[in-house]
Every structure is written in structure tokens, then in C-alpha cells.
Design a protein around this motif. Structure first.
Motif, short mmCIF file in Angstrom:
data_model
loop_
_atom_site.label_atom_id
_atom_site.label_comp_id
_atom_site.label_asym_id
_atom_site.label_seq_id
_atom_site.Cartn_x
_atom_site.Cartn_y
_atom_site.Cartn_z
N LEU A 120 0.85 -1.19 0.00
CA LEU A 120 0.00 0.00 0.00
C LEU A 120 0.89 1.25 0.00
CD1 LEU A 120 -3.02 0.92 0.23
CD2 LEU A 120 -2.58 1.19 2.69
N PRO A 121 0.67 2.19 -0.93
CA PRO A 121 1.48 3.42 -0.94
C PRO A 121 1.37 4.15 0.40
CG PRO A 121 0.15 3.25 -2.95
CD PRO A 121 -0.32 2.16 -2.04
N GLU A 122 2.48 4.76 0.85
CA GLU A 122 2.48 5.49 2.12
C GLU A 122 1.53 6.68 2.08
OE1 GLU A 122 6.32 6.59 3.52
OE2 GLU A 122 7.13 4.54 3.34
N LYS A 123 1.49 7.35 0.91
CA LYS A 123 0.59 8.49 0.73
C LYS A 123 -0.16 8.33 -0.57
CE LYS A 123 3.41 12.00 3.09
NZ LYS A 123 4.14 13.28 2.87
N PHE A 124 -1.41 8.81 -0.60
CA PHE A 124 -2.16 8.81 -1.85
C PHE A 124 -1.76 10.01 -2.68
CE2 PHE A 124 -5.91 6.39 0.26
CZ PHE A 124 -5.22 5.20 0.10
N GLY A 125 -1.73 9.82 -3.99
CA GLY A 125 -1.33 10.89 -4.90
C GLY A 125 -0.33 10.37 -5.91
N TRP A 126 0.15 11.28 -6.76
CA TRP A 126 1.10 10.91 -7.82
C TRP A 126 2.45 11.54 -7.51
CZ3 TRP A 126 -1.58 7.24 -9.72
CH2 TRP A 126 -2.95 7.36 -9.91
N PHE A 127 3.51 10.74 -7.54
CA PHE A 127 4.84 11.19 -7.13
C PHE A 127 5.86 10.81 -8.19
CE2 PHE A 127 2.26 10.19 -3.43
CZ PHE A 127 2.29 11.40 -2.73
N PRO A 128 6.14 11.71 -9.14
CA PRO A 128 7.08 11.42 -10.23
C PRO A 128 8.45 10.95 -9.73
CG PRO A 128 5.94 13.50 -10.62
CD PRO A 128 5.58 13.07 -9.23
N GLU A 129 8.83 11.38 -8.52
CA GLU A 129 10.14 11.00 -7.98
C GLU A 129 10.24 9.49 -7.71
OE1 GLU A 129 7.69 12.79 -4.52
OE2 GLU A 129 8.02 13.16 -6.67
N LYS A 130 9.11 8.79 -7.70
CA LYS A 130 9.15 7.33 -7.53
C LYS A 130 9.73 6.64 -8.77
CE LYS A 130 5.26 6.62 -4.33
NZ LYS A 130 3.99 5.87 -4.12
N LEU A 131 9.73 7.34 -9.90
CA LEU A 131 10.19 6.76 -11.16
C LEU A 131 11.68 7.03 -11.34
CD1 LEU A 131 7.99 5.31 -12.80
CD2 LEU A 131 7.01 7.19 -11.50
N HIS A 132 12.44 5.97 -11.69
CA HIS A 132 13.87 6.12 -11.92
C HIS A 132 14.32 5.07 -12.93
CE1 HIS A 132 14.25 2.66 -9.22
NE2 HIS A 132 13.45 3.30 -8.38
N SER A 133 15.52 5.18 -13.39
CA SER A 133 16.01 4.35 -14.50
C SER A 133 16.19 2.88 -14.14
CB SER A 133 17.33 4.91 -15.03
OG SER A 133 18.28 4.99 -13.98
N ASP A 134 16.18 2.54 -12.83
CA ASP A 134 16.34 1.13 -12.44
C ASP A 134 15.04 0.34 -12.55
OD1 ASP A 134 19.00 1.45 -11.90
OD2 ASP A 134 18.71 1.92 -9.77
N ILE A 135 13.93 1.02 -12.79
CA ILE A 135 12.64 0.33 -12.92
C ILE A 135 12.60 -0.39 -14.26
CG2 ILE A 135 10.15 0.71 -13.22
CD1 ILE A 135 10.35 2.82 -11.02
N ASP A 136 12.27 -1.69 -14.22
CA ASP A 136 12.24 -2.51 -15.44
C ASP A 136 10.99 -2.29 -16.28
OD1 ASP A 136 14.71 -4.28 -15.12
OD2 ASP A 136 13.71 -4.54 -13.19
N ALA A 137 9.87 -2.02 -15.62
CA ALA A 137 8.62 -1.84 -16.36
C ALA A 137 7.63 -1.04 -15.52
CB ALA A 137 8.01 -3.19 -16.74
N VAL A 138 6.78 -0.30 -16.22
CA VAL A 138 5.68 0.44 -15.59
C VAL A 138 4.38 -0.15 -16.13
CG1 VAL A 138 4.52 2.68 -15.44
CG2 VAL A 138 7.03 2.56 -15.34
N ILE A 139 3.44 -0.44 -15.24
CA ILE A 139 2.13 -0.94 -15.66
C ILE A 139 1.11 0.17 -15.39
CG2 ILE A 139 0.38 -2.73 -15.40
CD1 ILE A 139 2.60 -4.63 -14.50
N LEU A 140 0.42 0.56 -16.45
CA LEU A 140 -0.47 1.73 -16.42
C LEU A 140 -1.93 1.29 -16.36
CD1 LEU A 140 -0.86 4.84 -16.76
CD2 LEU A 140 -0.79 4.45 -19.24
N GLY A 141 -2.64 1.73 -15.32
CA GLY A 141 -4.05 1.37 -15.16
C GLY A 141 -4.99 2.36 -15.83
N MET A 142 -6.22 1.92 -16.11
CA MET A 142 -7.21 2.76 -16.78
C MET A 142 -7.62 3.97 -15.94
SD MET A 142 -8.18 2.34 -19.88
CE MET A 142 -9.73 3.24 -19.91
N HIS A 143 -7.45 3.89 -14.64
CA HIS A 143 -7.87 4.96 -13.74
C HIS A 143 -6.99 6.21 -13.93
CE1 HIS A 143 -9.03 7.13 -10.18
NE2 HIS A 143 -7.87 6.95 -9.59
N ALA A 144 -5.77 6.04 -14.43
CA ALA A 144 -4.86 7.16 -14.63
C ALA A 144 -5.28 7.96 -15.88
CB ALA A 144 -3.43 6.66 -14.79
#
Length: 452
Positions: free
Chosen positions: A48-72
Motif C-alpha cells: 500500500l502506498p504510504e501516501k495517496f497521490g502521484w509522485f514522479p520521484e518514484k520513477l527512476h532508471s532502475d525500474i524494469d517496467a511500468v504498468i499503467l491502469g485505466m484509472h490514470a
């Protein structure tokens, strides 16, 4: 692998997150709001995310894949950051295909019945200890998650939804799976906000049938005129295997399925569910389960969550709730319950809740959908119409659409609740149908009322 979920709280998305966590992946995610049961299930696994909301700083080059939901939304800050970093972005169905491209993919499609058929198949396979990967749209008894992914299983069973894949991928989900074994249960116009004409909607199923791997098979409901037309017109080099509703009888509130060994009592009921059962049987046989083993297992299947779920039963009364909301599902469910309890008064309550159901043109599709009910009730909240930015819908429009002058209409939650609790349920069946929550109806209190 490290995977980040944008809109992790969705029903499908959080189950995929749980499945990948179970598989040993490193999972992170965000969402602006997360409801139960997703919230507790994610928290239980530390996702569970610590805070609700969108945080671009969570994204970095070590992430292998991003899964995008319809709610976004397409301008979601985390999505924009992912694109800026050049990360690999998958829709939910795209990622499922990536996880299963070396497996035999079994995909269950159709406007209605697909969750029940998928659930029946998984129940039978689980009963006989045949492990498979899967994705299904309802929580099942005996299963921890709605998504299960492994390296070793040969088969994956996927519920094939025709709705869109993601905010940046407007293809229907079931176009992406490329099935080896497919089923098509029915075609009845739905999702009019995406598919504005019936012809456009049917075209999605034509594409689905043509996406089946060459040499594969399509098991199809030949009682559905549109399904028959679509499958038989396809020039894809696949085997075409029709099925139809098996023989059955209803005696004293019990449904008996005709089998080679004679009549067999089953827990599900209604012509549409018996039709679903026939489709599930052929798919299981395609997966190596013989007919006798199928019947043994299906006798213990009590239904998928939210699908004709018994919520209360007294001496001469019973209450069910069902996820039915589209016209074809409402008609099938209402007919099924009346057939099961023909000598009882059927009080059928439908909540109009979806975008389609408030469209004046689409409303006409509900003509006759509640005809099997002795008492027919429609409940809707005008604010739900306003939230969807649609023109107001009048009670007269709804009565005309259903072609039922005695239709009772409620637009206030408290008045609707008072009506339901004010009924005498002796020798009666109550049927509640909605993809919503009936304006916050207290189902526990209702259970006590029905059973008293």
C-alpha cells in the motif's frame, strides 16, 4: 524485476501487483484513492502506498517496467516522468501477454458470462489439482488472488474483457492476448461511451476471433445470433466448436442437469448459467479434463462472487444480489430467478448506475428486461447522471424504455431503502441487480428482514 504500478488500487491492477509480489518481483505503486478490499489486501503484503497521490520521484532508471491502469489520465505526472525516462510502459493486458507468450493461452470472451465461465473452468481445474496460471474478474472460493502467474505452468486462463487497455492504448484488452483456445459466449451492445454504434461494438469481436493463433480453436455459443454470425464468417484458419444450452429441469427450487449418468443436482441455476456451463465443459475438455471429471467437479460450483449470490433465505423467502446491469444480463438474471422459484412473487430491483444506462438511446435496449418480475423497481440517483455529465433522465423516459407502465421508480436512496425494508417477503423472492451499492443499502439488516 522491479515493477511500478500507476493506479495500483484498481480491482485488476492490485491483483496483478499481488501476483507479481508472490512471484518475487519488487513492486511499487501509486494511486490517488484506494478503496476496500484493495486497500487491506495491498497493506497486508506491504504494497500500500504510504501516501495517496502521484509522485514522479518514484520513477527512476532502475525500474524494469511500468504498468499503467485505466484509472490514470494521459497527463498523469508519473506517466509523463516514465515517458521522459524512456521506461517500458505496459497496459495491464499487454503485461499479461508478456508473462504468458510461451504458454497455451485460453481466453474467455463475450459481453456476458465470461466471469462465470472462467470461474467454472478454474473451479474444475482446481478441484482436480491441475495447476494453471489465470486472471479472472471475481474472487473465487479456494483462491487467494484473482491473478496467478508462474514460470512453470503450461496453461493460462484469461477472462477476455472488451473494454480499453489503458489511457494511452485504446485497443480492447482481449485483442492483445492472441489465444490458442478461445470461447465467445454472447454479443450484446455495451460500453457505448467507447463503442457508439452496435456495428462498431460487434467489430471488436470479429477482431478477437481473427486474433486467435492459426490452428487454434473457438468454442462459441451457437444460440447467440451475433456470435454465430461473427464466428462462421471468420476466415481465420481455426477449429470452430459450437455449444448450446444442455437439457435441464427445475424441481422444488433445485436445478437438475441432464448428464450421461442421469439427472445431477447443481448449485447454479438459470438458462444463461447452464449455457455458461456447456461452454466451460468444452474448454475443460480441450484442456484435457474428461466429461465425467468435469461433471463431478461442477456439481460443487456455487458461483462467482457477485454473480447471482444468495444473501438471505427464510422459510418461504429468499434474496439474491447480482452484478447484472446491462440489458441482456438483467433479462437473463430476472428470468433465471423466476424460473427457479415460479410460485413465489418476484420483486426485482435494478439500480441504473453506468454511463450507458443513462443514455436515452441505449435505455431502449432495456425493453422487456424486467418482464419476468411480478414487481419491477428501478432506482437511480440523479447526481450519478450529473457526475457523468449527461442530460437528466426522467422517470417517464425509463418507463417508456422498459415498456412497463407499473414500473416503480425511486430517485432518492432513503425512499428506495424504506420501500425495500417495507416489503412483506412471505412467499417472495427479492432480486437486487447493480454494479453499484443501491445507494448504500444495508445488506446485513436486509438479511435479517428477509429471514425473519
Amino acid at each position: 524485476m522491479q515493477i511500478h504500478f500507476i493506479a495500483i488500487g484498481g480491482s485488476a491492477m492490485h491483483n496483478l501487483a499481488l501476483a507479481l509480489d508472490f512471484k518475487g518481483y519488487i513492486i511499487t505503486g501509486s494511486d490517488d484513492v484506494i478503496f476496500e478490499p484493495s486497500k487491506s489486501r495491498l497493506a497486508d503484503k506491504g504494497l500500500l502506498p504510504e501516501k495517496f497521490g502521484w509522485f514522479p520521484e518514484k520513477l527512476h532508471s532502475d525500474i524494469d517496467a511500468v504498468i499503467l491502469g485505466m484509472h490514470a489520465k494521459p497527463d498523469n505526472p508519473e506517466l509523463l516522468k516514465s515517458q521522459e525516462l524512456g521506461l517500458k510502459i505496459y497496459s495491464y493486458p499487454e503485461f499479461l501477454y508478456e508473462q504468458s507468450k510461451n504458454k497455451t493461452r485460453v481466453v474467455i470472451g463475450g459481453s456476458h458470462g465470461k466471469t462465470t465461465i472462467t470461474s467454472m473452468i478454474l473451479h474444475v481445474l482446481n478441484y482436480h489439482d491441475r495447476p494453471v496460471d489465470f486472471m479472472v474478474g471475481a474472487q473465487l472460493d479456494g483462491f487467494d488472488r484473482m491473478v496467478h502467474l508462474t514460470e512453470e505452468n503450461d496453461f493460462i486462463v484469461l477472462e477476455g474483457d472488451e473494454y480499453l487497455s489503458s489511457p494511452i492504448d485504446r485497443r480492447p484488452k482481449f485483442h492483445l492476448y492472441q489465444p490458442n483456445i478461445a470461447l465467445l459466449s454472447g454479443i450484446a451492445w455495451d460500453h457505448i461511451n467507447v463503442f457508439p454504434t452496435f456495428e462498431n461494438y460487434v467489430e471488436q469481436f470479429q477482431i478477437f476471433v481473427d486474433s486467435i493463433v492459426k490452428g487454434g480453436s473457438i468454442t462459441y455459443n451457437e444460440e447467440d445470433v451475433e456470435v454465430k454470425k461473427v464466428v462462421e464468417a471468420s476466415e481465420n484458419a481455426i477449429r470452430k466448436l459450437p455449444y448450446q444450452t444442455p437439457e435441464y429441469a427445475v424441481k422444488d427450487g433445485e436445478t437438475l442437469l441432464e448428464t450421461p449418468e442421469g439427472p445431477m443436482p447443481i448449485e447454479v441455476f438459470g438458462k444463461h448459467n447452464l449455457n455458461n456451463l456447456a461452454g466451460a465443459k468444452w474448454i475443460c475438455q480441450n484442456m484435457g479434463v474428461d466429461e465425467d471429471d468435469f461433471y463431478e467437479a461442477i456439481a460443487t460450483f456455487s458461483g462467482a462472487s457477485k454473480r447471482l449470490e444468495k444473501i438471505a433465505e427464510g422459510k418461504t423467502s429468499v434474496a439474491y444480489k447480482d452484478f447484472a446491469h446491462s440489458p441482456s444480463k438483467v433479462a437473463a438474471t430476472t428470468n433465471a430467478v423466476k424460473e427457479q422459484y415460479p410460485d413465489r412473487k418476484l420483486i426485482a430491483c435494478l439500480e441504473l448506475h453506468t454511463y450507458s444506462s443513462f443514455n436515452p438511446e441505449f435505455l431502449k435496449e432495456y425493453m422487456g428486461a424486467l418482464d419476468a418480475a411480478d414487481v419491477a423497481v428501478v432506482f437511480y440517483l440523479p447526481e450519478s447522471v450529473a457526475i457523468k455529465k449527461l442530460e437528466p433522465v426522467s422517470g417517464e423516459q425509463i418507463k417508456e424504455a422498459f415498456e412497463r407502465p407499473d414500473l416503480k421508480i425511486y430517485t432518492n436512496a432513503e425512499e428506495f431503502h424504506n420501500y425495500v425494508f417495507g416489503q412483506n417477503f412471505d412467499n417472495s423472492t427479492l432480486l437486487l441487480m447493480s454494479s453499484g451499492n443501491y445507494g448504500g443499502l444495508d445488506l446485513e439488516a436486509l438479511k435479517a428482514t428477509v429471514e425473519s
